[in-house]
Design a protein around this motif. Structure first.
Motif, PDB file in Angstrom:
ATOM      1  N   ASP A 170       0.834  -1.200   0.000  1.00 28.17           N
ATOM      2  CA  ASP A 170       0.000   0.000   0.000  1.00 28.17           C
ATOM      3  C   ASP A 170       0.873   1.256   0.000  1.00 28.17           C
ATOM      4  N   GLY A 227      -7.223   2.167  -3.631  1.00 23.90           N
ATOM      5  CA  GLY A 227      -8.606   1.929  -3.240  1.00 23.90           C
ATOM      6  C   GLY A 227      -8.782   0.532  -2.677  1.00 23.90           C
ATOM      7  N   PRO A 228      -9.988   0.235  -2.165  1.00 24.37           N
ATOM      8  CA  PRO A 228     -10.261  -1.091  -1.610  1.00 24.37           C
ATOM      9  C   PRO A 228      -9.990  -2.189  -2.641  1.00 24.37           C
ATOM     10  N   GLY A 229      -9.227  -3.167  -2.247  1.00 24.25           N
ATOM     11  CA  GLY A 229      -8.942  -4.309  -3.108  1.00 24.25           C
ATOM     12  C   GLY A 229      -7.862  -4.069  -4.155  1.00 24.25           C
ATOM     13  N   GLU A 230      -7.388  -2.837  -4.289  1.00 25.71           N
ATOM     14  CA  GLU A 230      -6.412  -2.528  -5.338  1.00 25.71           C
ATOM     15  C   GLU A 230      -5.082  -3.251  -5.124  1.00 25.71           C
TER      16      GLU A 230
END
Length: 194
Positions: free
Chosen positions: A138, A150-153
């Motif tokens: 991240d 973003g979420p799940g990226e």
């Protein structure tokens, strides 16, 4: 059997055994971690492996934990030095040894990851390590794009790089890290930036 009381000498000996087992794991995979091989690599008596570890599973767990922490520390150092975020991502996904040892290091990494699935006793350790690896991924992606993923990226990017590298291994590509790098750069170029 209860863990033996640790003296300074005992702590050093246990650390030698863990380091030796981690080296064997990195070089040759799970099957290389045997009591005799670890004791010989550590330069200690064979009985030390069963004195300091309740089972071979306990020794394997300690080796995998040591290897992951070494790789995480390397990634933290790269982030602190402001290395190329894409190379940090590749180090996290393919192992830092893939920079220098190429194909053998990548094969070893994937064999270790796949082999972990056959060892249910490692599941909790691997889940905890995944959280740490994802946090570093991240951070590296944030540096590469200037924004938080973003979420799940992070998981999607991991799946993409793992997939193209695995395909490269199947197709006997001599430089799977280069294949992963190319795919990673294509994805990074397509992501929105701040």
């Amino acid at each position: 059997m209860a863990a033996p009381k640790q003296t300074e000498k005992g702590e050093r000996r246990r650390a030698l055994l863990v380091a030796a087992a981690a080296e064997l794991l990195a070089e040759s995979g799970f099957d290389a971690i045997r009591h005799r091989a670890v004791a010989e690599r550590a330069g200690v008596p064979l009985a030390a492996t069963t004195y300091y570890f309740s089972s071979l599973e306990d020794l394997v767990s300690a080796a995998l934990d040591r290897l992951a922490h070494t790789e995480l520390a390397d990634a933290h150092d790269c982030l602190a030095r402001r290395d190329d975020p894409a190379e940090i991502v590749l180090d996290l996904l393919l192992g830092p040894r893939s920079r220098t040892d190429g194909l053998d290091a990548v094969l070893g990494r994937f064999e270790r990851l796949i082999g972990s699935g056959r060892r249910p006793f490692l599941a909790g350790l691997l889940r905890a390590q995944r959280v740490e690896f994802d946090a570093l991924l991240d951070e590296a992606l944030t540096r590469a794009t200037g924004r938080r993923p973003g979420p799940g990226e992070v998981r999607r990017l991991t799946a993409l790089v793992d997939g193209v590298v695995l395909t490269a291994l199947i197709e006997a590509d001599p430089d799977p890290r280069a294949v992963g790098r190319k795919a990673l750069h294509e994805v990074l170029e397509s992501l929105p930036r701040v």
